[in-house]
Scaffold this motif. Structure first.
Motif, short mmCIF file in Angstrom:
data_model
loop_
_atom_site.label_atom_id
_atom_site.label_comp_id
_atom_site.label_asym_id
_atom_site.label_seq_id
_atom_site.Cartn_x
_atom_site.Cartn_y
_atom_site.Cartn_z
N ALA A 173 0.83 -1.21 0.00
CA ALA A 173 0.00 0.00 0.00
C ALA A 173 0.87 1.26 0.00
O ALA A 173 0.60 2.21 -0.74
CB ALA A 173 -0.92 -0.01 1.22
N PHE A 223 1.15 4.31 -2.77
CA PHE A 223 0.92 5.70 -2.36
C PHE A 223 2.06 6.61 -2.82
O PHE A 223 1.83 7.65 -3.43
CB PHE A 223 0.73 5.81 -0.85
CG PHE A 223 0.58 7.23 -0.39
CD1 PHE A 223 -0.64 7.89 -0.53
CD2 PHE A 223 1.65 7.93 0.14
CE1 PHE A 223 -0.79 9.21 -0.14
CE2 PHE A 223 1.52 9.26 0.53
CZ PHE A 223 0.30 9.90 0.39
N LEU A 229 2.26 6.87 -6.78
CA LEU A 229 1.12 7.58 -7.39
C LEU A 229 1.14 9.05 -7.03
O LEU A 229 0.83 9.91 -7.84
CB LEU A 229 -0.21 6.95 -6.95
CG LEU A 229 -0.56 5.63 -7.62
CD1 LEU A 229 -1.68 4.93 -6.85
CD2 LEU A 229 -1.00 5.85 -9.06
N ASN A 230 1.48 9.36 -5.79
CA ASN A 230 1.42 10.76 -5.33
C ASN A 230 2.72 11.52 -5.51
O ASN A 230 2.82 12.67 -5.10
CB ASN A 230 0.95 10.82 -3.87
CG ASN A 230 -0.53 11.09 -3.80
OD1 ASN A 230 -1.26 10.67 -4.70
ND2 ASN A 230 -0.98 11.80 -2.79
N GLN A 253 2.54 14.89 -6.98
CA GLN A 253 1.93 15.97 -6.18
C GLN A 253 3.00 16.91 -5.60
O GLN A 253 2.64 17.94 -5.02
CB GLN A 253 1.11 15.39 -5.02
CG GLN A 253 -0.08 14.53 -5.42
CD GLN A 253 -1.21 15.34 -6.01
OE1 GLN A 253 -1.32 15.49 -7.23
NE2 GLN A 253 -2.04 15.90 -5.16
N TRP A 261 -7.33 4.35 -9.91
CA TRP A 261 -6.01 4.83 -10.31
C TRP A 261 -5.97 5.33 -11.75
O TRP A 261 -5.24 6.28 -12.05
CB TRP A 261 -4.95 3.74 -10.04
CG TRP A 261 -4.73 3.58 -8.56
CD1 TRP A 261 -5.23 4.39 -7.57
CD2 TRP A 261 -3.97 2.59 -7.90
NE1 TRP A 261 -4.82 3.94 -6.34
CE2 TRP A 261 -4.05 2.83 -6.51
CE3 TRP A 261 -3.22 1.48 -8.34
CZ2 TRP A 261 -3.41 2.04 -5.57
CZ3 TRP A 261 -2.59 0.69 -7.40
CH2 TRP A 261 -2.68 0.97 -6.03
N ARG A 310 -7.87 8.76 -11.74
CA ARG A 310 -7.36 9.74 -10.77
C ARG A 310 -7.03 11.06 -11.46
O ARG A 310 -7.25 12.15 -10.90
CB ARG A 310 -6.10 9.12 -10.15
CG ARG A 310 -5.39 9.92 -9.11
CD ARG A 310 -4.21 9.10 -8.60
NE ARG A 310 -3.31 9.93 -7.81
CZ ARG A 310 -2.38 10.72 -8.33
NH1 ARG A 310 -2.21 10.76 -9.63
NH2 ARG A 310 -1.62 11.46 -7.55
N SER A 319 -6.04 18.36 -8.97
CA SER A 319 -4.90 17.80 -8.23
C SER A 319 -5.11 17.81 -6.71
O SER A 319 -4.57 16.95 -6.01
CB SER A 319 -3.59 18.49 -8.61
OG SER A 319 -3.35 19.58 -7.77
N ARG A 320 -5.92 18.77 -6.20
CA ARG A 320 -6.10 18.82 -4.73
C ARG A 320 -6.94 17.64 -4.20
O ARG A 320 -6.96 17.40 -3.00
CB ARG A 320 -6.68 20.16 -4.30
CG ARG A 320 -8.13 20.37 -4.58
CD ARG A 320 -8.49 21.83 -4.39
NE ARG A 320 -8.11 22.60 -5.58
CZ ARG A 320 -8.18 23.92 -5.68
NH1 ARG A 320 -8.57 24.65 -4.66
NH2 ARG A 320 -7.86 24.53 -6.79
N ARG A 338 -6.64 14.45 -5.66
CA ARG A 338 -6.04 13.20 -6.14
C ARG A 338 -5.58 12.29 -5.01
O ARG A 338 -5.60 11.07 -5.15
CB ARG A 338 -4.88 13.51 -7.10
CG ARG A 338 -5.43 13.96 -8.43
CD ARG A 338 -4.40 14.09 -9.50
NE ARG A 338 -5.04 14.79 -10.63
CZ ARG A 338 -4.39 15.51 -11.54
NH1 ARG A 338 -3.08 15.60 -11.50
NH2 ARG A 338 -5.04 16.09 -12.51
N THR A 339 -5.15 12.87 -3.89
CA THR A 339 -4.71 12.02 -2.77
C THR A 339 -5.88 11.17 -2.27
O THR A 339 -5.70 9.99 -1.95
CB THR A 339 -4.12 12.88 -1.63
OG1 THR A 339 -3.07 13.67 -2.19
CG2 THR A 339 -3.56 12.03 -0.52
N THR A 352 -6.19 8.38 -4.76
CA THR A 352 -5.07 7.44 -4.55
C THR A 352 -5.41 6.50 -3.40
O THR A 352 -5.24 5.27 -3.52
CB THR A 352 -3.78 8.22 -4.18
OG1 THR A 352 -3.45 9.12 -5.24
CG2 THR A 352 -2.61 7.28 -3.93
N ILE A 396 -5.87 2.43 -2.84
CA ILE A 396 -5.05 1.68 -1.89
C ILE A 396 -5.93 0.79 -1.01
O ILE A 396 -5.62 -0.36 -0.75
CB ILE A 396 -4.20 2.65 -1.03
CG1 ILE A 396 -3.05 3.19 -1.89
CG2 ILE A 396 -3.65 1.97 0.22
CD1 ILE A 396 -2.23 4.26 -1.21
#
Lengths: 251, 251
Positions: free
Chosen positions: A22, A26, A29-30, A33, B28, B31, B36-37, B39-40, B43, B47
């Motif tokens: 996991a 994370f 993928l991030n 950012q 995914w 996404r 972008s704010r 996307r977490t 993500t 997960i």
């Protein structure tokens, strides 16, 4: 080991596999950012957890070959549990963990290189000196290698506090607290390892082919020092990326 | 278990594997469709379903080792079915589900952090308190841990209704209804778990090594609370991303 101890080790290794898988997803993928100058640190966070994912998978398989469970009875098959996976893992991941912290600080290229070489080198030496003690069964040999391994360990802790402490004071305000936290998490979580190592030597856990308390202790330490620490590095990178944007807008 | 009960558990676990794998791919791949704010949050949705995919795969394998099927006869092999996979899964995924909802709300960094810590921490406590009851065979012990686990559960439900309710009123109009729905889905789908837990205690399903109704009940709950809920979080992120664009065009 009885069934409840076996299940504890079994499920904690499986928990490690899931957590590290996991965490890797994370980080990768991030990664997009954060500002491009911090992406290498996030790439490495994911590499550390991927390497741990691989080794936890191997240890889980090794445990399954070493023991047979029928009803409530756990018996050894004679196939040895390969404890060396942990040391091979640390040999790769511990220098990378140090590198993550140095990279996210965004020091000059020369300072980054010299710190990675000295702290990463000390980390490799620390793992290599710990291994002969881990596979030894008598307490005297364990204590000897434990003490030798503590020399580079204390050098790393000292450098993180003093040398890196000076660099931390030059960090942007938004990231300073988080970097100090990351440094302290490194030191505190790393202290678990020499403590878990001495458990069989002080009679808290019997030395043997596989020690459930040592296994669970190392697993918890690994999750904090790799996945938890990586999340902290990610938050530092996010805070520093936002600081750059604010600075650019203000300029 | 007779063959029809065994097949029901077997096929529901396989349905879980397929659903969670599909959900992970959806989150995914799509996404990049949200701002972008948010996307977490997406993500993390992926997960959660990846971790569930892993554990359903493990449970499916464990079921296959625990039972042998010849013609219409299902017999136990003596290898225990590892029910702990569910709890290990929840320990990881339940705090992440709470985090998804908080992240998609786009609160301030300080409010996000404090809500993730308090609600995520309560979620971990809820799972840890439930486990000793799940592995107990007598009803008294099961009720005791069920009741203890309900304390953090009720705290989470209360906080989602009151504390988060206030933050919801500050959300953009297009997302308000969806966020309320996500909060209500969280509460309703989470209520299934303590209900499924008490099935053997009220005689609807016999307590035993593996209970088909409990297994199917948990599987349905997991699919709603993880994959279904994640789709809702995705829709909120899409609605809020569109609201930002409208705002930017109008300005």
């Amino acid at each position: 080991m009885d069934l409840s101890q076996y299940s504890l080790v079994y499920n904690s290794l499986s928990f490690g596999i899931a957590t590290f898988g996991a965490a890797t997803a994370f980080f990768w993928l991030n990664r997009s950012q954060v500002d491009s100058r911090y992406r290498t640190a996030i790439t490495i966070s994911g590499i550390v957890t991927l390497v741990a994912f691989y080794h936890y998978f191997r240890m889980f398989e090794s445990l399954g070959s070493a023991f047979e469970v029928k009803g409530a009875k756990v018996s050894e098959t004679g196939v040895p549990f390969n404890d060396a996976y942990r040391y091979v893992d640390w040999l790769l991941t511990v220098p990378l963990l140090v590198t993550e912290l140095i990279l996210v600080m965004g020091l000059s290229a020369a300072e980054t290189r010299s710190r990675v070489v000295s702290l990463g080198g000390a980390a490799v030496l620390m793992i290599l000196l710990g291994y002969p003690g881990e596979v030894a069964t008598d307490s005297g040999t364990r204590w000897l290698w434990w003490a030798l391994s503590m020399v580079p360990f204390l050098y790393i802790v000292y450098t993180l506090y003093t040398g890196l402490g000076e660099s931390i004071s030059r960090q942007p305000e938004a990231a300073k607290g988080l970097i100090e936290l990351a440094r302290n998490v490194t030191i505190v979580s790393w202290c678990f390892y020499p403590i878990v190592f001495i458990l069989p030597m002080i009679g808290i856990a019997a030395a043997g082919s596989i020690n459930p308390y040592v296994q669970v202790g190392y697993t918890i330490s690994d999750i904090i020092a790799k996945a938890g620490y990586g999340v902290l590095i990610y938050q530092i990178a996010v805070a520093k990326s936002a600081a750059h944007v604010d600075h650019a807008v203000a300029a």
